[in-house]
Design a protein around this motif. Structure first.
Motif, PDB file in Angstrom:
ATOM      1  N   UNK A 321     -12.332  -3.820   6.150  1.00 11.02           N
ATOM      2  CA  UNK A 321     -11.435  -2.766   6.615  1.00 11.02           C
ATOM      3  C   UNK A 321     -10.020  -3.259   6.881  1.00 11.02           C
ATOM      4  N   UNK A 322      -9.836  -4.590   6.928  1.00  9.19           N
ATOM      5  CA  UNK A 322      -8.491  -5.150   7.140  1.00  9.19           C
ATOM      6  C   UNK A 322      -7.707  -5.297   5.833  1.00  9.19           C
ATOM      7  N   UNK A 323      -8.374  -5.149   4.692  1.00  7.55           N
ATOM      8  CA  UNK A 323      -7.711  -5.371   3.409  1.00  7.55           C
ATOM      9  C   UNK A 323      -6.509  -4.451   3.193  1.00  7.55           C
ATOM     10  N   UNK A 324      -6.606  -3.132   3.468  1.00 10.07           N
ATOM     11  CA  UNK A 324      -5.416  -2.280   3.280  1.00 10.07           C
ATOM     12  C   UNK A 324      -4.219  -2.752   4.099  1.00 10.07           C
ATOM     13  N   UNK A 325      -4.443  -3.172   5.334  1.00 15.32           N
ATOM     14  CA  UNK A 325      -3.354  -3.661   6.182  1.00 15.32           C
ATOM     15  C   UNK A 325      -2.760  -4.945   5.617  1.00 15.32           C
ATOM     16  N   UNK A 326      -3.620  -5.837   5.157  1.00 12.46           N
ATOM     17  CA  UNK A 326      -3.150  -7.105   4.595  1.00 12.46           C
ATOM     18  C   UNK A 326      -2.345  -6.875   3.319  1.00 12.46           C
ATOM     19  N   UNK A 327      -2.835  -5.965   2.473  1.00 10.91           N
ATOM     20  CA  UNK A 327      -2.129  -5.662   1.228  1.00 10.91           C
ATOM     21  C   UNK A 327      -0.740  -5.103   1.532  1.00 10.91           C
ATOM     22  N   UNK A 328      -0.664  -4.186   2.497  1.00 10.99           N
ATOM     23  CA  UNK A 328       0.625  -3.612   2.884  1.00 10.99           C
ATOM     24  C   UNK A 328       1.584  -4.693   3.375  1.00 10.99           C
ATOM     25  N   UNK A 329       1.049  -5.608   4.159  1.00 10.66           N
ATOM     26  CA  UNK A 329       1.882  -6.694   4.674  1.00 10.66           C
ATOM     27  C   UNK A 329       2.386  -7.588   3.539  1.00 10.66           C
ATOM     28  N   UNK A 330       1.518  -7.916   2.590  1.00 17.21           N
ATOM     29  CA  UNK A 330       1.918  -8.790   1.485  1.00 17.21           C
ATOM     30  C   UNK A 330       2.938  -8.098   0.577  1.00 17.21           C
ATOM     31  N   UNK A 331       2.771  -6.794   0.368  1.00 15.17           N
ATOM     32  CA  UNK A 331       3.745  -6.057  -0.448  1.00 15.17           C
ATOM     33  C   UNK A 331       5.125  -6.112   0.211  1.00 15.17           C
ATOM     34  N   UNK A 332       5.166  -5.896   1.522  1.00 17.81           N
ATOM     35  CA  UNK A 332       6.435  -5.964   2.246  1.00 17.81           C
ATOM     36  C   UNK A 332       7.040  -7.364   2.166  1.00 17.81           C
ATOM     37  N   UNK A 333       6.177  -8.358   2.277  1.00 18.98           N
ATOM     38  CA  UNK A 333       6.638  -9.747   2.241  1.00 18.98           C
ATOM     39  C   UNK A 333       7.281 -10.087   0.898  1.00 18.98           C
ATOM     40  N   UNK A 334       6.584  -9.808  -0.193  1.00 15.02           N
ATOM     41  CA  UNK A 334       7.092 -10.197  -1.507  1.00 15.02           C
ATOM     42  C   UNK A 334       8.235  -9.290  -1.965  1.00 15.02           C
ATOM     43  N   UNK A 335       8.222  -8.038  -1.518  1.00 12.86           N
ATOM     44  CA  UNK A 335       9.321  -7.137  -1.852  1.00 12.86           C
ATOM     45  C   UNK A 335      10.619  -7.599  -1.196  1.00 12.86           C
ATOM     46  N   UNK A 336      10.503  -8.211  -0.016  1.00 11.95           N
ATOM     47  CA  UNK A 336      11.699  -8.681   0.695  1.00 11.95           C
ATOM     48  C   UNK A 336      12.384  -9.822  -0.035  1.00 11.95           C
ATOM     49  N   UNK A 337      11.657 -10.495  -0.938  1.00 11.30           N
ATOM     50  CA  UNK A 337      12.263 -11.576  -1.711  1.00 11.30           C
ATOM     51  C   UNK A 337      13.187 -11.048  -2.799  1.00 11.30           C
ATOM     52  N   UNK A 338      13.075  -9.743  -3.094  1.00 10.99           N
ATOM     53  CA  UNK A 338      13.961  -9.137  -4.073  1.00 10.99           C
ATOM     54  C   UNK A 338      13.556  -9.306  -5.520  1.00 10.99           C
ATOM     55  N   UNK A 339      12.333  -9.803  -5.774  1.00 11.19           N
ATOM     56  CA  UNK A 339      11.896 -10.042  -7.145  1.00 11.19           C
ATOM     57  C   UNK A 339      10.980  -8.940  -7.680  1.00 11.19           C
ATOM     58  N   UNK A 340      10.727  -7.914  -6.869  1.00  9.36           N
ATOM     59  CA  UNK A 340       9.824  -6.844  -7.293  1.00  9.36           C
ATOM     60  C   UNK A 340      10.270  -5.521  -6.672  1.00  9.36           C
ATOM     61  N   UNK A 341      10.057  -4.425  -7.429  1.00  4.19           N
ATOM     62  CA  UNK A 341      10.392  -3.096  -6.919  1.00  4.19           C
ATOM     63  C   UNK A 341       9.164  -2.374  -6.358  1.00  4.19           C
ATOM     64  N   UNK A 342       8.022  -3.063  -6.344  1.00  2.46           N
ATOM     65  CA  UNK A 342       6.781  -2.461  -5.853  1.00  2.46           C
ATOM     66  C   UNK A 342       6.890  -2.128  -4.362  1.00  2.46           C
ATOM     67  N   UNK A 343       6.431  -0.912  -4.013  1.00  2.00           N
ATOM     68  CA  UNK A 343       6.467  -0.480  -2.623  1.00  2.00           C
ATOM     69  C   UNK A 343       5.099  -0.057  -2.088  1.00  2.00           C
ATOM     70  N   UNK A 344       4.140   0.170  -2.993  1.00  2.00           N
ATOM     71  CA  UNK A 344       2.841   0.669  -2.545  1.00  2.00           C
ATOM     72  C   UNK A 344       1.753   0.283  -3.541  1.00  2.00           C
ATOM     73  N   UNK A 345       0.526   0.705  -3.227  1.00  2.00           N
ATOM     74  CA  UNK A 345      -0.626   0.430  -4.098  1.00  2.00           C
ATOM     75  C   UNK A 345      -1.438   1.709  -4.222  1.00  2.00           C
ATOM     76  N   UNK A 346      -1.973   1.948  -5.392  1.00  2.00           N
ATOM     77  CA  UNK A 346      -2.755   3.170  -5.601  1.00  2.00           C
ATOM     78  C   UNK A 346      -4.120   3.055  -4.927  1.00  2.00           C
ATOM     79  N   UNK A 347      -4.741   4.219  -4.680  1.00  2.00           N
ATOM     80  CA  UNK A 347      -6.057   4.245  -4.036  1.00  2.00           C
ATOM     81  C   UNK A 347      -7.096   3.556  -4.916  1.00  2.00           C
ATOM     82  N   UNK A 348      -6.986   3.761  -6.245  1.00  2.00           N
ATOM     83  CA  UNK A 348      -7.954   3.135  -7.170  1.00  2.00           C
ATOM     84  C   UNK A 348      -7.833   1.612  -7.136  1.00  2.00           C
ATOM     85  N   UNK A 349      -6.597   1.119  -7.112  1.00  7.40           N
ATOM     86  CA  UNK A 349      -6.384  -0.330  -7.057  1.00  7.40           C
ATOM     87  C   UNK A 349      -6.908  -0.902  -5.748  1.00  7.40           C
TER      88      UNK A 349
END
Length: 466
Positions: A321-349
């Motif tokens: 149940x912690x995976x969605x929170x961890x994924x959100x945190x990692x997306x924010x982390x890597x997006x802050x580096x400026x190398x990706x435009x990804x902001x979210x993840x689909x429900x299927x993924x």
């Protein structure tokens, strides 16, 4: 120049004070002029400057006394002393009290402006370092650890309970589960948080150098020892030493570590001088040290010295149940580096990620998210990007199985983890693939720290194949 950079000028010679104020105001600083130390101390309570410039000889309180008071009550303020020509002794005394620099009267305007500019730069750097330290502490605080599952809630509660105690801590958990993050959180939640946190991985340093790394050495004690060197115990004095993968420490070094824990003393390699140290030890391992003690691979007395407060970090598959929170945190982390435009993840993924067994735990999940963000062409991670990343991760795991020429024991551990992942943690199927009994599989998993030491062995098998 920003008006937020405040300077206080203290001089009972009003004309001199006004000259300094006007000069620095023209440079863009916000300058306050005070005619006495008493007035300055009263006003600074509500208007703290970045830099304070004070004259030495004043009628009420002299500049040295003011400097001492400012350094005591406002340590972040950078102080400068103005002193008469020939008063070098006074200037030296001022710097001993913590003054950044001094300037002798009469001085050139350019000289004062340059000195103030450097003082402002020092103030700015000091504040940035302070903010960075606060952010670093925050990033390893209990509140910053991602998780809302019951398994992590119990870990959070334990961290809060043990943080203030001086006792040693033993953190257990699978590789990649976040043991160092937990260790830092314990350190930063306790009384030693302003002191050093020194981590060392016991497997990352060659055996013949590890003793020197821990305890230091004296010049000439061995080939290549061209200078005296402080050991990590001395570096961590009054703070915390984090010994990762303590289960890989050799028996001779285990004996020396036990001696240090008991006596709180170290002796550098090749030296005769005994040094007192006050260090809290937080050790971590993915192995079952109780099994290693039984097998004679780990000292029992050292185990009990380290295992005063045991903390078990749950595997990621135990807190899905912690995976969605961890994924959100990692997306924010890597997006802050400026190398990706990804902001979210689909429900299927996300469903794909939550169905995976994660033998590499949080570290593996982080790698998969980073790779999926690189592969994604939109602002959302889709199922295909996750599948491609997961396949790449699995391929990489197999390649790494052989890449670093591991020991037979390490190879066995990795192979068991890989097989368990392939059969979705079903022990009966894994035992068949491995060609061993379920009892042997349980024993191997405990040895390598893949399951809890309290896990019950199956009692329906009387014989083993190995």
């Amino acid at each position: 120049m920003s008006l937020k950079q405040k300077i206080a000028v203290v001089d009972d010679d009003l004309e001199m004070g006004r000259v300094v104020k006007d000069l620095l105001t023209e440079e863009g600083y916000e300058v306050a002029q005070y005619s006495s130390a008493a007035e300055a101390l009263a006003k600074i309570k509500t208007d703290v400057p970045h830099v304070l410039i004070t004259d030495h000889k004043m009628k009420d309180i002299d500049g040295l006394m003011l400097l001492k008071k400012i350094q005591l009550d406002y340590p972040d303020v950078i102080t400068l002393m103005m002193t008469g020509f020939g008063s070098i002794e006074t200037a030296i005394e001022a710097m001993k009290l913590g003054a950044y620099h001094y300037i002798t009267k009469p001085f050139k305007n350019e000289e004062l402006i340059l000195l103030v500019k450097r003082a402002i730069e020092k103030s700015t750097l000091k504040n940035e370092n302070k903010i960075l330290k606060l952010e670093l502490n925050k990033s390893f605080s209990v509140e910053s650890i991602t998780g809302k599952s019951p398994a992590m809630a119990s870990v959070f509660e334990l961290i809060k309970l043990v943080a203030g105690a001086p006792a040693n801590v033993l953190i257990t958990g699978e590789s990649g589960s976040g043991k160092e993050v937990i260790a830092r959180a314990i350190h930063n939640s306790g009384e030693r948080k302003k002191k050093p946190f020194i981590p060392i991985n016991c497997t990352a340093i060659p055996e013949n150098l590890l003793e020197s790394e821990l305890f230091g050495h004296v010049k000439g004690s061995f080939t290549g020892a061209t200078n005296d060197k402080k050991g990590l115990f001395e570096e961590a004095n009054n703070g915390t030493l984090f010994l990762d993968e303590i289960g890989d420490l050799s028996l001779p070094l285990q004996a020396k570590l036990l001696r240090v824990i008991q006596d709180k003393q170290i002796r550098p390699v090749g030296g005769n001088q005994i040094k007192q140290v006050d260090v809290r030890i937080i050790a971590a391992t993915h192995r079952d040290l109780k099994i290693m003690v039984k097998d004679g691979k780990f000292r029992e007395d050292l185990f009990y010295r380290l295992n005063v407060i045991p903390v078990r970090v749950p595997a990621l598959r135990e807190r899905i149940e912690d995976i969605p929170l961890l994924v959100e945190r990692f997306i924010q982390k890597f997006a802050s580096y400026g190398h990706s435009k990804v902001k979210s993840i689909s429900a299927e993924a996300l469903q794909v990620l939550m169905a995976h067994s994660w033998p590499g735990n949080v570290r593996e999940l982080e790698n998969v998210v980073e790779r999926a963000m690189v592969l994604s062409r939109s602002e959302t991670i889709e199922k295909s990007a996750v599948l491609d990343s997961a396949l790449a991760e699995a391929k990489q795991s197999v390649e790494q199985l052989y890449a670093d020429r591991p020991t037979l024991e390490k190879l066995e551990e990795r192979y068991i983890k890989m097989v368990m992942s392939e059969v979705n943690q079903k022990k009966d199927e894994a035992a068949k693939v491995l060609g061993v009994s379920r009892r042997t599989l349980y024993r191997k998993e405990r040895l390598y720290g893949l399951i809890s030491a309290d896990a019950q062995e199956p009692d329906d098998e009387l014989t083993e194949k190995i």
